[in-house]
Scaffold this motif. Structure first.
Motif, PDB file in Angstrom:
ATOM      1  N   LEU A 113      -5.948  52.613  14.641  1.00 17.18           N
ATOM      2  CA  LEU A 113      -4.587  52.392  14.155  1.00 17.18           C
ATOM      3  C   LEU A 113      -4.169  50.935  13.977  1.00 17.18           C
ATOM      4  CD1 LEU A 113      -2.760  55.075  16.352  1.00 17.18           C
ATOM      5  CD2 LEU A 113      -3.516  55.305  13.973  1.00 17.18           C
ATOM      6  N   TYR A 114      -4.821  49.992  14.635  1.00 22.33           N
ATOM      7  CA  TYR A 114      -4.236  48.654  14.699  1.00 22.33           C
ATOM      8  C   TYR A 114      -5.139  47.498  14.296  1.00 22.33           C
ATOM      9  CZ  TYR A 114      -1.002  51.375  17.545  1.00 22.33           C
ATOM     10  OH  TYR A 114      -0.132  52.337  17.984  1.00 22.33           O
ATOM     11  N   GLU A 115      -6.381  47.499  14.712  1.00 26.39           N
ATOM     12  CA  GLU A 115      -7.160  46.263  14.684  1.00 26.39           C
ATOM     13  C   GLU A 115      -7.896  46.041  13.369  1.00 26.39           C
ATOM     14  OE1 GLU A 115      -9.372  45.217  18.230  1.00 26.39           O
ATOM     15  OE2 GLU A 115      -8.435  46.875  19.311  1.00 26.39           O
ATOM     16  N   GLN A 116      -7.819  44.798  12.885  1.00 26.73           N
ATOM     17  CA  GLN A 116      -8.613  44.387  11.740  1.00 26.73           C
ATOM     18  C   GLN A 116      -8.598  42.870  11.629  1.00 26.73           C
ATOM     19  OE1 GLN A 116      -7.182  45.243   7.763  1.00 26.73           O
ATOM     20  NE2 GLN A 116      -5.067  45.444   8.473  1.00 26.73           N
ATOM     21  N   MET A 117      -9.761  42.318  11.317  1.00 17.38           N
ATOM     22  CA  MET A 117      -9.836  40.911  10.972  1.00 17.38           C
ATOM     23  C   MET A 117      -9.674  40.833   9.459  1.00 17.38           C
ATOM     24  SD  MET A 117     -12.789  39.504  13.556  1.00 17.38           S
ATOM     25  CE  MET A 117     -12.238  37.810  13.374  1.00 17.38           C
ATOM     26  N   ALA A 118      -8.486  40.465   9.036  1.00 16.82           N
ATOM     27  CA  ALA A 118      -8.137  40.474   7.616  1.00 16.82           C
ATOM     28  C   ALA A 118      -8.435  39.110   6.997  1.00 16.82           C
ATOM     29  CB  ALA A 118      -6.667  40.832   7.442  1.00 16.82           C
ATOM     30  N   TYR A 119      -9.230  39.114   5.943  1.00 17.49           N
ATOM     31  CA  TYR A 119      -9.581  37.888   5.230  1.00 17.49           C
ATOM     32  C   TYR A 119      -9.002  37.939   3.819  1.00 17.49           C
ATOM     33  CZ  TYR A 119     -13.140  37.148   8.857  1.00 17.49           C
ATOM     34  OH  TYR A 119     -13.789  36.966  10.045  1.00 17.49           O
ATOM     35  N   ASP A 120      -8.630  36.759   3.274  1.00 18.70           N
ATOM     36  CA  ASP A 120      -8.233  36.720   1.873  1.00 18.70           C
ATOM     37  C   ASP A 120      -9.485  36.529   1.011  1.00 18.70           C
ATOM     38  OD1 ASP A 120      -8.922  34.033   1.926  1.00 18.70           O
ATOM     39  OD2 ASP A 120      -6.858  33.298   1.891  1.00 18.70           O
ATOM     40  N   ASP A 121      -9.299  36.414  -0.282  1.00 24.49           N
ATOM     41  CA  ASP A 121     -10.443  36.338  -1.194  1.00 24.49           C
ATOM     42  C   ASP A 121     -11.267  35.073  -1.007  1.00 24.49           C
ATOM     43  OD1 ASP A 121      -9.719  38.756  -2.267  1.00 24.49           O
ATOM     44  OD2 ASP A 121      -8.616  37.888  -3.960  1.00 24.49           O
ATOM     45  N   ASP A 122     -10.679  34.062  -0.376  1.00 24.38           N
ATOM     46  CA  ASP A 122     -11.389  32.806  -0.147  1.00 24.38           C
ATOM     47  C   ASP A 122     -12.056  32.758   1.224  1.00 24.38           C
ATOM     48  OD1 ASP A 122     -10.662  31.723  -2.658  1.00 24.38           O
ATOM     49  OD2 ASP A 122      -8.686  31.189  -1.860  1.00 24.38           O
ATOM     50  N   GLY A 123     -12.011  33.883   1.945  1.00 19.65           N
ATOM     51  CA  GLY A 123     -12.644  33.911   3.251  1.00 19.65           C
ATOM     52  C   GLY A 123     -11.801  33.355   4.372  1.00 19.65           C
ATOM     53  N   GLN A 124     -10.508  33.111   4.100  1.00 18.41           N
ATOM     54  CA  GLN A 124      -9.619  32.609   5.156  1.00 18.41           C
ATOM     55  C   GLN A 124      -9.168  33.776   6.036  1.00 18.41           C
ATOM     56  OE1 GLN A 124      -8.916  29.446   5.760  1.00 18.41           O
ATOM     57  NE2 GLN A 124     -10.015  28.667   3.969  1.00 18.41           N
ATOM     58  N   LEU A 125      -9.276  33.599   7.335  1.00 19.16           N
ATOM     59  CA  LEU A 125      -8.862  34.641   8.272  1.00 19.16           C
ATOM     60  C   LEU A 125      -7.351  34.620   8.421  1.00 19.16           C
ATOM     61  CD1 LEU A 125      -9.675  36.828  10.324  1.00 19.16           C
ATOM     62  CD2 LEU A 125      -9.866  35.013  12.042  1.00 19.16           C
ATOM     63  N   MET A 126      -6.723  35.743   8.133  1.00 22.82           N
ATOM     64  CA  MET A 126      -5.259  35.824   8.188  1.00 22.82           C
ATOM     65  C   MET A 126      -4.765  36.389   9.512  1.00 22.82           C
ATOM     66  SD  MET A 126      -4.454  37.088   4.286  1.00 22.82           S
ATOM     67  CE  MET A 126      -5.516  38.528   4.395  1.00 22.82           C
ATOM     68  N   THR A 127      -5.686  36.802  10.373  1.00 19.29           N
ATOM     69  CA  THR A 127      -5.317  37.355  11.679  1.00 19.29           C
ATOM     70  C   THR A 127      -6.036  36.555  12.761  1.00 19.29           C
ATOM     71  OG1 THR A 127      -7.093  38.978  11.401  1.00 19.29           O
ATOM     72  CG2 THR A 127      -4.858  39.686  10.836  1.00 19.29           C
ATOM     73  N   ALA A 128      -5.727  35.261  12.836  1.00 19.01           N
ATOM     74  CA  ALA A 128      -6.507  34.342  13.656  1.00 19.01           C
ATOM     75  C   ALA A 128      -5.965  34.165  15.072  1.00 19.01           C
ATOM     76  CB  ALA A 128      -6.593  32.976  12.974  1.00 19.01           C
ATOM     77  N   THR A 129      -4.851  34.794  15.393  1.00 22.93           N
ATOM     78  CA  THR A 129      -4.309  34.734  16.750  1.00 22.93           C
ATOM     79  C   THR A 129      -3.830  36.117  17.143  1.00 22.93           C
ATOM     80  OG1 THR A 129      -1.984  34.309  16.192  1.00 22.93           O
ATOM     81  CG2 THR A 129      -3.478  32.407  16.223  1.00 22.93           C
ATOM     82  N   PHE A 130      -3.512  36.287  18.413  1.00 21.98           N
ATOM     83  CA  PHE A 130      -2.991  37.572  18.871  1.00 21.98           C
ATOM     84  C   PHE A 130      -1.561  37.811  18.392  1.00 21.98           C
ATOM     85  CE2 PHE A 130      -6.097  38.043  22.648  1.00 21.98           C
ATOM     86  CZ  PHE A 130      -6.990  38.700  21.816  1.00 21.98           C
ATOM     87  N   ASN A 131      -0.943  36.823  17.744  1.00 20.86           N
ATOM     88  CA  ASN A 131       0.337  37.077  17.087  1.00 20.86           C
ATOM     89  C   ASN A 131       0.148  37.919  15.830  1.00 20.86           C
ATOM     90  OD1 ASN A 131       2.004  35.656  18.864  1.00 20.86           O
ATOM     91  ND2 ASN A 131       1.587  33.703  17.843  1.00 20.86           N
ATOM     92  N   ASP A 132      -1.052  37.805  15.232  1.00 16.85           N
ATOM     93  CA  ASP A 132      -1.324  38.495  13.971  1.00 16.85           C
ATOM     94  C   ASP A 132      -2.346  39.613  14.121  1.00 16.85           C
ATOM     95  OD1 ASP A 132       0.270  36.594  12.357  1.00 16.85           O
ATOM     96  OD2 ASP A 132      -1.285  35.181  12.973  1.00 16.85           O
ATOM     97  N   TYR A 133      -3.239  39.475  15.086  1.00 18.82           N
ATOM     98  CA  TYR A 133      -4.270  40.483  15.312  1.00 18.82           C
ATOM     99  C   TYR A 133      -3.741  41.461  16.357  1.00 18.82           C
ATOM    100  CZ  TYR A 133      -8.813  42.582  16.286  1.00 18.82           C
ATOM    101  OH  TYR A 133      -9.845  43.466  16.441  1.00 18.82           O
ATOM    102  N   ALA A 134      -3.527  42.688  15.946  1.00 15.10           N
ATOM    103  CA  ALA A 134      -2.871  43.675  16.811  1.00 15.10           C
ATOM    104  C   ALA A 134      -3.891  44.419  17.655  1.00 15.10           C
ATOM    105  CB  ALA A 134      -2.068  44.660  15.975  1.00 15.10           C
ATOM    106  N   VAL A 135      -3.708  44.410  18.956  1.00 14.28           N
ATOM    107  CA  VAL A 135      -4.520  45.233  19.855  1.00 14.28           C
ATOM    108  C   VAL A 135      -3.587  46.235  20.551  1.00 14.28           C
ATOM    109  CG1 VAL A 135      -6.298  43.492  20.252  1.00 14.28           C
ATOM    110  CG2 VAL A 135      -4.288  43.546  21.721  1.00 14.28           C
ATOM    111  N   PRO A 136      -4.075  47.418  20.856  1.00 15.79           N
ATOM    112  CA  PRO A 136      -3.209  48.406  21.517  1.00 15.79           C
ATOM    113  C   PRO A 136      -2.852  47.964  22.922  1.00 15.79           C
ATOM    114  CG  PRO A 136      -5.476  49.186  21.455  1.00 15.79           C
ATOM    115  CD  PRO A 136      -5.433  47.941  20.623  1.00 15.79           C
ATOM    116  N   HIS A 137      -1.625  48.237  23.317  1.00 15.57           N
ATOM    117  CA  HIS A 137      -1.215  47.959  24.701  1.00 15.57           C
ATOM    118  C   HIS A 137      -0.633  49.228  25.301  1.00 15.57           C
ATOM    119  CE1 HIS A 137       2.914  47.507  23.178  1.00 15.57           C
ATOM    120  NE2 HIS A 137       2.429  46.710  22.259  1.00 15.57           N
ATOM    121  N   SER A 138       0.004  49.097  26.447  1.00 17.10           N
ATOM    122  CA  SER A 138       0.373  50.276  27.234  1.00 17.10           C
ATOM    123  C   SER A 138       1.282  51.237  26.483  1.00 17.10           C
ATOM    124  CB  SER A 138       1.038  49.839  28.540  1.00 17.10           C
ATOM    125  OG  SER A 138       2.176  49.029  28.276  1.00 17.10           O
TER     126      SER A 138
END
Length: 755
Positions: free
Chosen positions: A661-686
């Protein structure tokens, strides 16, 4: 059994909770320098020049190293990529290493390194990299393959390799086949064909990569402290880069703050060269941003799957192609995916192809059951759709086609003893399945899935000695990342005849410990446990023989109870274990110390299966999926420590929720990582996980210690598929991409309604 099967808290649990455990980031050596990476902002570029003048003049900075300061070694693994020399091949590729007296000074210096690049064409996604005219990640020839897949139980030589390369970025192709696909599909009354996509996913361990290297002036080698799952991987790589024998390198595994397959080997060779150049200890403690940019996440995949079945649910044919985005280095993990796709169900006609593809992204690595969640997501979704089309109970369909011991795997090797059917039968009897119509009446969807893990094998040794205070010391070479030391203590206690609290575990380093393989592939208990049994058995034999001399009795007439050796039936004739050991540890004694050794080479695997049931509610307007119930049923062989077994089942399932449901390392067409911190990369919590319902099934392994199997990998495998099938049950819409985020679910529902 007095110890086996009893909930036992992990040995280092209290010290962890109190925050008193010392991790690699807590270690300090005299004269230690702090390292910081300077990384590329380009997915592919020619490296024109690196200006270190300002950085080197920064207060506290001791040196700034570039590729010119390093030997020009062949890049046979990602860890040997070192620093970019002529070009960079992913965003995050290190081009310089700043070494300073403090973390702050190293960071200041890194920000002042000026790098000139000439951007080059890149291919950062599967479809682009597969094109025949795609820019090649390695135009001069492919580098070596990662050994991580082998550590998880996959032999890269399995499967038939294809010499034809449709793209310069295809590193390897493997295929498994049997029967005749045309015949199989011609016999099918129902055929489902789908394409599935999964995103790259980070292991998201709490502790980032940390390592420290100090030269050894006596041997010319080095000592390496590392938060690693594979001590011997680190030792051998550092020895190779320093040009010394591997016995001249001492690798010490510090406590691992989470690994999940992502912490085998990364920057230790680079740090070793830095320590050698400056003759000072060097430590790198990566930031979260560096972790996301430069580490080794689980690969993105594309799976094309076609499955045929008769009207009674009998599977007739399976045609699968899995393309794995390896990033910038090859691996052998597609072999695992191919084996799993073609082995879980009895299908007489099948073809399974795995393609190892290179892209201009960070190299992919292992993550808990490498490639298995992706494979199960595709296979279990299609199985569910076949059941729906044919009007067959989806659980009955799986039971009808489930493999049993002796059935051929994709490799044509027979399955050993497995618990796939007992696991499905346990799920079938669970109230959540029996009452599924009530859940549907409440507007919820119910979905099921199953996943299997073949299990790894490896040799191991162990040692056990009786101490002068009557306790046992057990020495192993495995890295404890999941409470395995506690399990080993329980195994030794049960074998010898003492309370587990009287067992002390020592996990040595590569110069002192008996050999054990890397902690991955759900194999530590399975491979090291038998060696511990042998060592404890030998120590027990020596103890009873020594006591027999004291009592002038036959060792067969003696027993160990309550910390002493006594004559059976005569507890008054007894001697404490402490006194026995003391007799062997004093000047002038003629009795040898009690010191048992064990060694074992597991030759057969112990597969583990996990079935799950998900109950979800879907908001059709927003696409938000609320998981109300998750039932986890797993065959563990024998639950030596049920507490940690349940913990593994919980942890794997929650990570599976992240996949779903949540996690993905999202890259743009130039290979830039758009989810480079836990502010943007979603992990499940309680708040994202329901109260998990756990069902432990025990189908003992013939060769596992007390029947145990590995338990870490299976619980992550079926979760995403179960949730996807539950979403389809609730909405009538099938999702074929991971993660199934709210916008993606909403759009799929709308597209389905429009069609």
């Amino acid at each position: 059994m007095s110890s086996i099967g009893t909930d036992t808290p992990i040995l280092d649990g209290e010290v962890k909770v109190r925050g008193a455990l010392r991790f690699c980031g807590d270690l300090v050596r005299p004269g230690m320098l702090h390292a910081r990476l300077v990384t590329s902002p380009h997915a592919h570029a020619r490296l024109i020049g690196v200006d270190t003048t300002q950085a080197a003049a920064t207060p506290g900075v001791v040196a700034v190293m570039t590729a010119d300061d390093l030997p020009d070694l062949p890049a046979q693994s990602r860890a040997m990529l070192l620093l970019g020399r002529d070009r960079v091949i992913f965003v995050g590729h290190p081009v310089a290493l700043v070494l300073a007296e403090s973390e702050a000074a190293a960071q200041d210096g890194a920000e002042l390194v000026s790098v000139s690049y000439q951007p080059l064409p890149s291919a950062t996604a599967i479809d682009a990299a597969l094109a025949a005219d795609a820019p090649a990640v390695w135009p001069q020839g492919l580098p070596g393959q990662s050994a991580e897949a082998a550590a998880h139980g996959a032999d890269g030589s399995m499967g038939k390799s294809s010499a034809a390369r449709p793209s310069p970025n295809v590193a390897n192709q493997v295929a498994f086949s049997r029967g005749d696909l045309e015949v199989g599909f011609a016999a099918a009354d129902c055929t489902i064909e789908r394409e599935f996509r999964t995103a790259a996913v980070h292991q998201s361990y709490l502790e980032p990569h940390v390592a420290m290297v100090e030269l050894d002036p006596m041997t010319g080698g080095a000592t390496v402290w590392s938060s690693t799952q594979g001590l011997y991987f680190v030792r051998d790589a550092v020895a190779a880069v320093l040009g010394v024998q591997n016995t001249q390198v001492r690798a010490i595994a510090t406590p691992v703050g989470g690994g999940f397959g992502g912490k085998f080997l990364l920057f230790e060779p680079l740090l070793a060269l830095a320590a050698k150049k400056l003759n000072r200890p060097v430590r790198l403690m990566m930031t979260r941003l560096e972790e996301m940019l430069t580490a080794t996440p689980a690969p993105a995949t594309r799976v094309r799957l076609k499955v045929g079945a008769r009207s009674d649910g009998t599977l007739t044919a399976l045609d699968a192609e899995l393309v794995m985005d390896n990033g910038c280095f090859p691996s052998s993990m597609a072999v695992l995916a191919g084996i799993l796709l073609g082995s879980i169900y009895k299908v007489p006609h099948q073809r399974v192809t795995g393609i190892e593809l290179l892209t201009f992204r960070p190299s992919a690595g292992a993550y808990r059951a490498p490639c298995a969640p992706q494979s199960a997501f595709a296979l279990e979704t299609v199985l569910d759709e076949i059941a729906q089309r044919l009007g067959i109970d989806p659980l009955e369909l799986r039971l009808k086609n489930a493999v049993s011991a002796g059935d051929p795997m994709a490799t044509e090797q027979p399955w050993p003893s497995i618990g796939m059917k007992p696991v499905l039968e346990a799920l079938q009897a669970h109230p959540a399945w029996q009452q599924r119509d009530q859940a549907r009446a409440a507007g919820r969807g119910v979905g099921i899935a199953i996943g299997g893990w073949p299990g790894g094998t490896e040799p191991a040794a162990a040692a056990c000695r009786l101490e002068s205070d009557g306790t046992l010391t057990v020495q192993v070479g495995s890295v404890d990342i999941t409470g395995t030391d506690t399990t080993m203590a329980m195994i030794a206690a049960e074998t010898f005849g003492v309370d587990p609290k009287r067992v002390r575990m020592i996990a040595g380093d590569t110069t002192t410990a008996p050999y054990a393989g890397a902690s991955g592939g759900s194999k530590v208990t399975y491979t090291v446990g038998p060696a511990v049994i042998q060592a404890a058995t030998e120590a027990r034999r020596q103890t009873l023989e020594l006591a027999a001399q004291v009592f002038e009795a036959d060792p067969a007439d003696l027993e160990i109870r309550d910390g002493k050796v006594q004559v059976k039936g005569s507890p008054d004739r007894a001697i404490s274990l402490a006194k026995l050991a003391q007799r062997t540890m004093r000047y002038g004694s003629r009795q040898a110390p009690i010191w048992g050794h064990g060694r074992d080479a597991q030759m057969s695997s112990a597969p583990g299966f996990c079935a799950q049931l998900a109950e979800v509610e879907v908001d059709r307007e927003t696409g938000r999926v609320q998981l109300h119930r998750l039932v986890v049923v797993q065959d563990v062989g024998r639950a030596i420590n049920p507490l940690t077994v349940r913990g593994q089942m919980m942890g794997g399932a929650v990570q599976g929720i992240g996949w779903a449901l949540y996690e993905q390392m999202a890259y743009d067409d130039d290979g830039q990582l758009m989810t480079a911190t836990f502010n943007d990369y979603a992990v499940p919590h309680s708040t994202h996980a329901p109260a998990l319902e756990l069902v432990v099934v025990e189908v003992p392994s013939p060769s596992g210690p007390f029947g145990a199997k590995g338990v870490g990998e299976p619980p992550v495998i079926p979760t995403a598929a179960a949730i996807a099938n539950a979403i389809a049950d609730a909405t009538g819409t099938r999702l074929t991409r991971l993660p199934m985020s709210a916008p993606r679910v909403r759009d799929a529902i709308r597209d389905s309604a429009a069609s």
